[in-house]
Design a protein around this motif. Structure first.
Motif, mmCIF file in Angstrom:
data_model
loop_
_atom_site.group_PDB
_atom_site.id
_atom_site.type_symbol
_atom_site.label_atom_id
_atom_site.label_comp_id
_atom_site.label_asym_id
_atom_site.label_seq_id
_atom_site.Cartn_x
_atom_site.Cartn_y
_atom_site.Cartn_z
ATOM 1 N N GLY A 167 21.542 46.157 52.975
ATOM 2 C CA GLY A 167 20.251 45.859 53.166
ATOM 3 C C GLY A 167 19.738 45.673 54.590
ATOM 4 N N GLY A 336 14.703 51.788 44.674
ATOM 5 C CA GLY A 336 15.788 52.090 45.577
ATOM 6 C C GLY A 336 16.780 52.994 45.197
ATOM 7 N N ILE A 353 9.492 50.148 47.843
ATOM 8 C CA ILE A 353 10.819 49.897 47.328
ATOM 9 C C ILE A 353 10.981 48.174 47.032
ATOM 10 C CG2 ILE A 353 13.297 50.200 47.460
ATOM 11 C CD1 ILE A 353 12.897 52.741 49.040
ATOM 12 N N PRO A 355 13.977 46.458 45.844
ATOM 13 C CA PRO A 355 15.359 46.504 45.401
ATOM 14 C C PRO A 355 15.772 45.318 44.611
ATOM 15 C CG PRO A 355 15.143 45.867 47.571
ATOM 16 C CD PRO A 355 13.652 46.233 47.497
ATOM 17 N N HIS A 361 19.053 48.032 48.254
ATOM 18 C CA HIS A 361 18.792 47.183 49.348
ATOM 19 C C HIS A 361 18.929 48.179 50.669
ATOM 20 C CE1 HIS A 361 18.731 43.467 47.397
ATOM 21 N NE2 HIS A 361 19.990 43.636 46.968
ATOM 22 N N ASN A 363 18.371 51.394 50.856
ATOM 23 C CA ASN A 363 17.335 52.471 50.959
ATOM 24 C C ASN A 363 15.915 51.818 51.000
ATOM 25 O OD1 ASN A 363 18.955 54.573 50.245
ATOM 26 N ND2 ASN A 363 18.922 54.320 48.010
ATOM 27 N N ALA A 364 15.727 50.641 50.745
ATOM 28 C CA ALA A 364 14.554 49.894 50.992
ATOM 29 C C ALA A 364 14.481 49.730 52.310
ATOM 30 C CB ALA A 364 14.470 48.505 50.356
ATOM 31 N N MET A 365 15.304 49.172 53.001
ATOM 32 C CA MET A 365 15.362 49.117 54.493
ATOM 33 C C MET A 365 14.957 50.206 55.158
ATOM 34 S SD MET A 365 15.307 47.265 57.226
ATOM 35 C CE MET A 365 15.631 45.621 56.592
ATOM 36 N N GLN A 368 11.465 51.834 55.289
ATOM 37 C CA GLN A 368 10.595 51.099 56.025
ATOM 38 C C GLN A 368 10.902 51.672 57.785
ATOM 39 O OE1 GLN A 368 8.690 47.738 55.065
ATOM 40 N NE2 GLN A 368 9.664 46.658 56.948
ATOM 41 N N ARG A 375 9.133 48.542 52.376
ATOM 42 C CA ARG A 375 9.951 47.624 51.580
ATOM 43 C C ARG A 375 9.260 46.248 51.104
ATOM 44 N NH1 ARG A 375 13.367 43.668 54.178
ATOM 45 N NH2 ARG A 375 15.245 42.832 53.260
ATOM 46 N N ASP A 377 9.886 42.487 49.037
ATOM 47 C CA ASP A 377 10.808 41.488 48.013
ATOM 48 C C ASP A 377 10.423 42.044 46.668
ATOM 49 O OD1 ASP A 377 11.170 38.784 46.873
ATOM 50 O OD2 ASP A 377 12.678 39.092 48.591
ATOM 51 N N ARG A 378 11.394 41.967 45.914
ATOM 52 C CA ARG A 378 11.150 41.924 44.582
ATOM 53 C C ARG A 378 10.451 41.191 43.663
ATOM 54 N NH1 ARG A 378 13.555 45.716 40.972
ATOM 55 N NH2 ARG A 378 14.037 45.267 38.729
#
Length: 440
Positions: A167, A336, A353, A355, A361, A363-365, A368, A375, A377-378
């Motif tokens: 990530g 993600g 996303i 994650p 992780h 794909n979230a980065m 963005q 992205r 935080d969950r």
């Protein structure tokens, strides 16, 4: 008689449904497509009209336990999903790789006989680990096998891109080195056990950190061009091909009428089949979204009973034909997974996303970094932050323009059809080579 293509995805809906999309396209070219499946996924492929052949990838257990195997595994790690990717290495990631290694060992008990029975002309495997039986069948019968990489592109390593599962940003080179060292330390015992298994099967051991190898015929990556990493060593185009996603055909979906917010934007929330067990998080999202001017569809998987009273602007179900829903949504909040990631890009929809593990992780980065969404935080967010992120994704002109360009690019090159033509060419070339060899 038509040639047979056997698909062998891992026991998760993302890889499974990607393979369904490719198989649908191969059928249109006249091929017989069959699926080798973990018993816990039985019924999925037949639901799309394909033959299924079970392969036990764990100790045999009752059907209901088998169907819950990976969901239970994920749910047991919910506390670890509050940790950073590098902090997950010594718990979730290590245990996940140990479980994955076991799937390869169990499959070796039945897979050789099943391949001998089916006699596929081509095998497509979408997994993160080698199944020796596939290589051995290929070598003995002269039949090709193809690797599908449905996770993030960085599953195929390069010194200039973030390590798989990290990530991390592309430019964080010091972070890359720390993560690689920590990953190798965490999985070294699991990896040593896998290498012992490979040697017993007559295969060469892998370097530390490697659990699979490239196919000598073709490796299909599902990462579309607009989000590709900048590699130091570009992949050989003769053996690696970037599909522009792999969106399957699904039944049409009519958006239900909501009691309120009739003309407001539609948000689709889904954390995948394995992420639905995080009901506390989903309930928190629903509570915040209830006060915002949107309509909301939420995928809650097998946890319908966990939700009682719902706000008037929220509807839930245990499953949605996701491509049909995303095509009509204005924003998607997801975990993600590669399907959700590429489907949003394919339909030009912004994503937030959140994650929790694995390539989510990455794909979230990446969403963005490339300007296709945000992205988040969950767990560490406030109601005002979520509302601001949603408003930004729905109204930002740069995000909208980037998504429109990416969607146009991907829809001009449908991934499943492109994959089917590549597989068709491999089969034709193999038949030609076998015919010429038989002449001498």
């Amino acid at each position: 008689m038509s040639k047979t293509i056997a698909f062998f995805p891992e026991a998760a809906y993302g890889p499974a449904l990607n393979s369904v999309g490719i198989a649908q396209a191969c059928q249109t070219l006249g091929y017989r497509c069959v699926f080798l499946t973990d018993p816990g996924m039985s019924g999925l492929y037949s639901g799309y009209g394909f033959e299924e052949y079970p392969v036990n990838m764990s100790a045999p257990m009752p059907a209901d336990e088998m169907a819950r195997y990976w969901s239970d595994f994920i749910n047991s790690h919910l506390p670890n999903f509050r940790k950073s990717p590098i902090e997950q290495l010594d718990n979730y990631i290590k245990e996940c790789w140990a479980a994955i290694v076991e799937t390869s060992q169990w499959a070796q008990k039945e897979l050789p006989a099943l391949l001998k029975q089916l006699k596929p002309d081509l095998i497509c495997v979408d997994n993160v680990i080698l199944f020796p039986a596939i290589k051995q069948y290929s070598k003995a019968q002269g039949k090709p096998w193809v690797r599908i990489i449905s996770c993030s592109e960085n599953e195929i390593e390069d010194p200039d891109i973030p390590p798989h599962l990290s990530g991390m940003a592309q430019d964080d080179k010091d972070g890359h080195a720390r993560f690689r060292a920590a990953f190798h330390q965490a999985i070294k015992e699991v990896h040593a056990g896998f290498n012992d298994f490979l040697i017993r099967c007559g295969e060469r051991p892998y370097p530390l950190g490697t659990f699979f190898e490239d196919s000598p015929w073709m490796n299909l990556l599902l990462y579309p061009d607009p989000v590709r990493f900048n590699r130091r060593h570009p992949l050989d185009s003769g053996r690696f091909h970037y599909l522009q996603g792999c969106v399957r055909k699904e039944a049409p979906y009519a958006i239900p009428k909501f009691p309120v917010n009739h003309d407001k934007p539609l948000i689709y929330v889904s954390f995948g089949s394995l992420g639905c067990g995080d009901t506390d998080l989903i309930k928190r999202l629903i509570q915040v979204l209830s006060s915002l001017p949107y309509r909301v569809l939420v995928n809650v998987g097998d946890y319908l009973d966990a939700y009682s009273q719902l706000p008037n602007n929220v509807l839930i179900d245990q499953w949605f034909p996701q491509p049909s829903v995303i095509a009509q949504a204005d924003l998607v909040i997801h975990h993600g997974g590669n399907n959700s990631f590429t489907e949003c890009l394919y339909f030009g929809k912004p994503a937030i996303i959140m994650p929790y593990a694995w390539d989510g992780h990455d794909n979230a980065m990446r969403v963005q970094e490339t300007g296709h969404g945000l992205r988040l935080d969950r767990y560490d967010w406030t109601a005002s932050q979520l509302a601001a992120n949603i408003a930004h994704c729905c109204t930002d002109a740069k995000i909208r323009q980037r998504l429109q360009q990416t969607s146009h690019h991907m829809q001009a090159r449908p991934g499943p059809l492109e994959a089917a033509h590549i597989l068709d060419k491999i089969l034709q070339n193999t038949e030609k080579e076998n015919h010429e060899n038989a002449r001498y």
